[in-house]
Design a protein around this motif. Structure first.
Motif, PDB file in Angstrom:
ATOM      1  N   MET A 127      -8.528  -2.820   4.365  1.00 27.82           N
ATOM      2  CA  MET A 127      -7.464  -2.279   3.530  1.00 27.82           C
ATOM      3  C   MET A 127      -7.817  -2.395   2.046  1.00 27.82           C
ATOM      4  O   MET A 127      -7.795  -1.405   1.304  1.00 27.82           O
ATOM      5  CB  MET A 127      -6.153  -3.024   3.819  1.00 27.82           C
ATOM      6  N   VAL A 128      -8.183  -3.584   1.612  1.00 26.02           N
ATOM      7  CA  VAL A 128      -8.411  -3.813   0.180  1.00 26.02           C
ATOM      8  C   VAL A 128      -9.625  -3.018  -0.306  1.00 26.02           C
ATOM      9  O   VAL A 128      -9.548  -2.247  -1.269  1.00 26.02           O
ATOM     10  CB  VAL A 128      -8.593  -5.317  -0.104  1.00 26.02           C
TER      11      VAL A 128
ATOM     12  N   MET B 148      -9.318   0.907   0.132  1.00 25.62           N
ATOM     13  CA  MET B 148      -8.464   1.562  -0.857  1.00 25.62           C
ATOM     14  C   MET B 148      -9.122   1.587  -2.237  1.00 25.62           C
ATOM     15  O   MET B 148      -9.018   2.573  -2.970  1.00 25.62           O
ATOM     16  CB  MET B 148      -7.098   0.863  -0.933  1.00 25.62           C
TER      17      MET B 148
ATOM     18  N   VAL C 295       0.842  -1.210   0.000  1.00 24.79           N
ATOM     19  CA  VAL C 295       0.000   0.000   0.000  1.00 24.79           C
ATOM     20  C   VAL C 295       0.870   1.249   0.000  1.00 24.79           C
ATOM     21  O   VAL C 295       0.633   2.201  -0.752  1.00 24.79           O
ATOM     22  CB  VAL C 295      -0.947  -0.013   1.225  1.00 24.79           C
ATOM     23  N   THR C 296       1.908   1.223   0.831  1.00 21.71           N
ATOM     24  CA  THR C 296       2.796   2.391   0.921  1.00 21.71           C
ATOM     25  C   THR C 296       3.495   2.630  -0.410  1.00 21.71           C
ATOM     26  O   THR C 296       3.615   3.775  -0.864  1.00 21.71           O
ATOM     27  CB  THR C 296       3.843   2.171   2.030  1.00 21.71           C
TER      28      THR C 296
ATOM     29  N   ILE D  52      -6.516   5.800   3.743  1.00 22.94           N
ATOM     30  CA  ILE D  52      -5.190   5.148   3.669  1.00 22.94           C
ATOM     31  C   ILE D  52      -4.564   5.076   5.069  1.00 22.94           C
ATOM     32  O   ILE D  52      -3.942   4.063   5.440  1.00 22.94           O
ATOM     33  CB  ILE D  52      -4.247   5.829   2.657  1.00 22.94           C
TER      34      ILE D  52
ATOM     35  N   SER E 150      -6.235   2.227   6.765  1.00 23.02           N
ATOM     36  CA  SER E 150      -5.833   0.934   6.189  1.00 23.02           C
ATOM     37  C   SER E 150      -4.493   0.488   6.752  1.00 23.02           C
ATOM     38  O   SER E 150      -4.303  -0.686   7.079  1.00 23.02           O
ATOM     39  CB  SER E 150      -5.744   1.052   4.661  1.00 23.02           C
ATOM     40  N   ILE E 151      -3.569   1.425   6.848  1.00 20.27           N
ATOM     41  CA  ILE E 151      -2.243   1.078   7.375  1.00 20.27           C
ATOM     42  C   ILE E 151      -2.327   0.866   8.891  1.00 20.27           C
ATOM     43  O   ILE E 151      -1.755  -0.093   9.423  1.00 20.27           O
ATOM     44  CB  ILE E 151      -1.226   2.183   7.012  1.00 20.27           C
TER      45      ILE E 151
ATOM     46  N   PHE F  50       0.651   3.757  -3.149  1.00 22.94           N
ATOM     47  CA  PHE F  50      -0.029   5.030  -2.922  1.00 22.94           C
ATOM     48  C   PHE F  50       0.925   6.152  -2.504  1.00 22.94           C
ATOM     49  O   PHE F  50       0.563   7.320  -2.543  1.00 22.94           O
ATOM     50  CB  PHE F  50      -1.180   4.838  -1.933  1.00 22.94           C
TER      51      PHE F  50
END
Lengths: 493, 299
Positions: free
Chosen positions: A111-112, A115, A29-30, A69, A72-73, A33
């Motif tokens: 998260m999925v 995002m 993700v990091t 985001i 999510s993290i 994004f």
């Protein structure tokens, strides 16, 4: 088929597999994004990424995207801490299974689907799954609170090395329990505010409203929520690191009650932001002291222990400074996890206290955008340091030894320290240089920060590639870790 | 190992030297004629528009006129010369100051009392001060006549407006002039690129020699013309107002209860693109003078 089953069993049922999966998810993700950040936009990389992934970015929804985001993290980091807690704390096997399963399903869903919802057009079913995922994470936390309930007779302890009451109540377990309860309450505190915002789109970043004279209760609730959640993540991680070091003795007996007191006071102070904004800081600031002292005691214990172990049992101070210092650095994973806690004070605590003291005299003379840089730098550094401590801990779990241990740990420590120190200088640059003359300092600090982050990302990438290659080997390290996990009472069976 | 140490030493020394350099002196600037007249005004008709990030309906019940560009160095220097002549301003050291009648004080949290008295209008002798004083009169450094005035405080902006019996725009007036009535995020519509506005690392011809933080561009620069090979889009707002995104932050008029802070709009040459969105607010002490802070006026 058996091969796939075994691998899935490792990924989803062993602590090491679960932690590895979460680290990989956060990294992905990091990486993806992060290409949308303002710096990347300046280099044109953002446009390429948007086209490549066919993202749908509405200008007015930037803040909403960023909040998704962050969540999510953050839930993935919380999941890692939960995995580690279920790994190191005694609890019923069935509860451990349910806790880990629920939080895994929860954070991956959040998260999925979060995002996708945020960055690829608004499918509200996905938003629903995102919220459902967050709810699963919360429910997993409720089960965790039940699992670590410290008053159960089976968890009473009598070992005089560890902090406990006369009746055998394990104070360290109580500290975990209190932190879990505080986290659940603080999550609710944010969730209720988020729900009251209706569909969640009239949202904001806290750093943008820091100077607003009249903040709504909901805005204050969100500010309280984000501060306390990050604080509690740090507190729980400190407790986990304490277990890693087998924290005990007199320092443990002092530290654990302090940690409980600090957790309770800081949490209540953060919750007080809504009804008693004027005095909330007067509760939070003294409340953070006991927790900070507890962490300091852990550092003292841990470093003394490292020196003693590496000097073959000799006490620090009886062998000369340099020998002791050298012994301290022999295990960089363990040294680094505590050093990062110390370093955090230089880039987070001290600048934060300075800014608070000089707020009206210096910082509120500047434009808000300068103050915002300071605030965002401040908490990015804290979040980044938490991440590095988790990585150091995981590297030990993954069995890094010898030179690999050194080649992973030192670049991670030095790279992150270089990056966060540079970012701190950058964020405070107006103290020493005017805007007219700032460009050389900006260029230098940004260059050093980029170098530091590059080094951190590089070692993380090497770690992940190593684990990915290992994952495709028949009897790789993953198989050994799965066997160990079963032996430790983990696994899905 | 020795070579590695030497290379590291050279690298660290060079970056430290770079950091110790004095920053850019006032750079020589290319001179381009934009064809946009800073003396012109645009009319914004009365009516409702969508204000803020979440498009709240706000009504402005009167027509007003707004300058189509930010106040330029030439215009501000002319004001200073007139004000100096009639004794409205004084110079102490590198500060030009004048009288302000003060604000009502409500003892808000972090509120600083602004009492009646003399306050700074303009900061001379800074690297980014484009106006100079030779002991007799104010003039503009070569090439910067038509660039927006910077290093001007809110007091200085307010004084300029009052002097000519104009006023600073309220936040609502400013935002309506910037984005019209259709809720667009930028004056020209959606999306942002280097040919739309002057912002951080936007690679305009005035960025050379100053680094990514850049320099101001002449008033009305982004009007669809090509300047020495640098193409621009016509980025006027729906009412024909230029530079409402980027170049310099613009002081607005509103004074809110419980705070002494004044609010700025529009983003600047040193802002990331997202700070150029029309609803973005910035704030500062009214005495703040910055190299990316200017203003425009309404009547």
């Amino acid at each position: 088929m058996q091969a796939i089953y075994q691998r899935l069993n490792f990924i989803f049922c062993s602590t090491r597999g679960l932690v590895l999966l979460a680290i990989a998810m956060i990294s992905a993700v990091t990486m993806i994004f992060g290409t949308l950040s303002a710096n990347m936009a300046a280099f044109g990389i953002k446009d390429i990424a948007v086209d490549f992934f066919n993202m749908d970015l509405v200008e007015a929804e930037r803040e909403g995207r960023i909040i998704i985001i962050y969540h999510s993290i953050a839930v993935a980091v919380v999941a890692i801490e939960v995995y580690l807690m279920t790994h190191i704390l005694l609890m019923k096997k069935s509860l451990r299974f349910f806790i880990n399963t629920l939080i895994t399903a929860g954070y991956i869903s959040a998260m999925v689907f979060g995002m996708i919802f945020a960055y690829f057009g608004h499918n509200y079913i996905f938003h629903g799954i995102y919220i459902f995922g967050l709810s699963l994470v919360f429910f997993s936390g409720v089960l965790l609170a039940a699992a670590v309930w410290p008053w159960s007779k089976e968890y009473r302890i009598t070992n005089p090395d560890y902090s406990h009451t006369k009746g055998g109540l394990d104070i360290e377990r109580t500290a975990f329990f209190v932190a879990v309860i505080a986290t659940l309450g603080s999550a609710l505190y944010g969730a209720v505010a988020g729900s009251l915002y209706g569909n969640g789109f009239q949202t904001f970043l806290a750093e943008d409203i820091v100077r607003e004279v009249h903040r709504s209760s909901l805005q204050l609730a969100v500010i309280g929520h984000l501060h306390i959640m990050l604080t509690l993540i740090a507190i729980i991680l400190t407790l986990i690191i304490g277990r890693w070091f087998d924290f005990k003795g007199i320092l443990h007996k002092i530290a654990m009650p302090l940690m409980i007191a600090g957790t309770i006071i800081v949490t209540l102070g953060s919750w007080a932001v809504v009804p008693f904004e004027e005095i909330a800081h007067s509760i939070i600031s003294p409340g953070s002291m006991p927790a900070a002292i507890a962490a300091l005691l852990l550092v003292i214990f841990g470093w003394r222990k490292l020196i003693k172990e590496n000097l073959s049992g000799q006490e620090a101070g009886k062998t000369g400074f340099w020998k002791s210092f050298s012994a301290l650095l022999q295990d960089p994973l363990k040294f680094g996890s505590l050093w990062q806690m110390v370093f955090m004070n230089f880039v987070v605590t001290i600048p934060g206290i300075f800014a608070a003291i000089k707020l009206d005299e210096i910082f509120r003379m500047w434009p808000l955008r300068e103050e915002r840089i300071l605030i965002t730098g401040h908490w990015h550094a804290l979040a980044g340091i938490i991440a590095t401590i988790i990585l150091l801990y995981y590297a030990d779990m993954a069995g890094l030894k010898g030179k690999a241990r050194h080649w992973f740990a030192w670049p991670l420590i030095i790279g992150s320290n270089l990056a966060f120190a540079s970012v701190t200088i950058y964020s405070l640059k107006r103290l020493f240089v005017s805007q007219s003359a700032e460009q050389p300092l900006v260029d230098l600090t940004m260059l050093l920060a980029d170098i530091g982050m590059f080094v951190v990302i590089a070692v993380l990438l090497v770690l992940l590639i190593w684990r990915a290659i290992d994952f495709f080997q028949k009897k790789g390290r993953w198989a050994k870790e799965l066997a160990e996990s079963s032996g430790e009472g983990g696994g899905c069976q | 190992m020795k070579k590695l140490k030497a290379a590291l030493l050279i690298f660290i020394s060079s970056v430290l030297l770079a950091a110790c350099s004095a920053g850019h002196a006032t750079p020589d600037v290319p001179v381009f004629q934009t064809g946009v007249d800073p003396e012109e005004w645009a009319t914004v008709p009365s009516g409702a528009f969508q204000m803020g990030q979440f498009n709240e309906q706000v009504n402005i019940s009167y027509n007003y006129q707004i300058m189509i560009t930010e106040v330029t160095n030439r215009q501000y220097a002319a004001f200073l010369n007139q004000a100096m002549e009639d004794g409205s301003i004084t110079i102490t050291g590198d500060e030009i100051s004048g009288y302000y009648q003060g604000d009502d004080f409500h003892a808000g949290r972090h509120e600083v009392e602004i009492i009646p008295g003399n306050y700074i209008y303009y900061l001379l002798d800074e690297t980014d001060s484009r106006i100079v004083y030779d002991g007799y009169q104010f003039s503009v450094k070569t090439g910067y006549d038509d660039h927006p005035v910077t290093m001007v405080s809110w007091f200085g902006a307010q004084a300029y407006a009052s002097y000519y019996e104009w006023r600073l725009p309220t936040e609502a007036e400013w935002e309506k002039a910037a984005r019209g009535t259709d809720g667009r995020p930028y004056p020209w519509g959606n999306g942002i690129g280097p040919d739309y506005a002057n912002y951080y690392n936007s690679s305009d011809p005035f960025e050379e020699g100053t680094g990514a933080i850049g320099n101001t561009t002449p008033a009305g620069f982004y009007n669809g013309k090509t300047y020495g090979g640098f193409d621009t889009q016509d980025c006027a707002s729906p009412y024909g107002v230029y530079d409402m995104a980027g170049n310099v932050w613009e002081w607005t008029a509103d004074i809110y209860t419980g705070t002494h802070l004044r609010y700025l709009r529009g983003g600047s040459k040193a802002s990331y693109g997202y700070d150029l969105r029309a609803w973005t607010r910035n704030s500062a002490h009214p005495a703040f003078c910055g190299p990316d802070t200017g203003f425009r006026v309404v009547k």
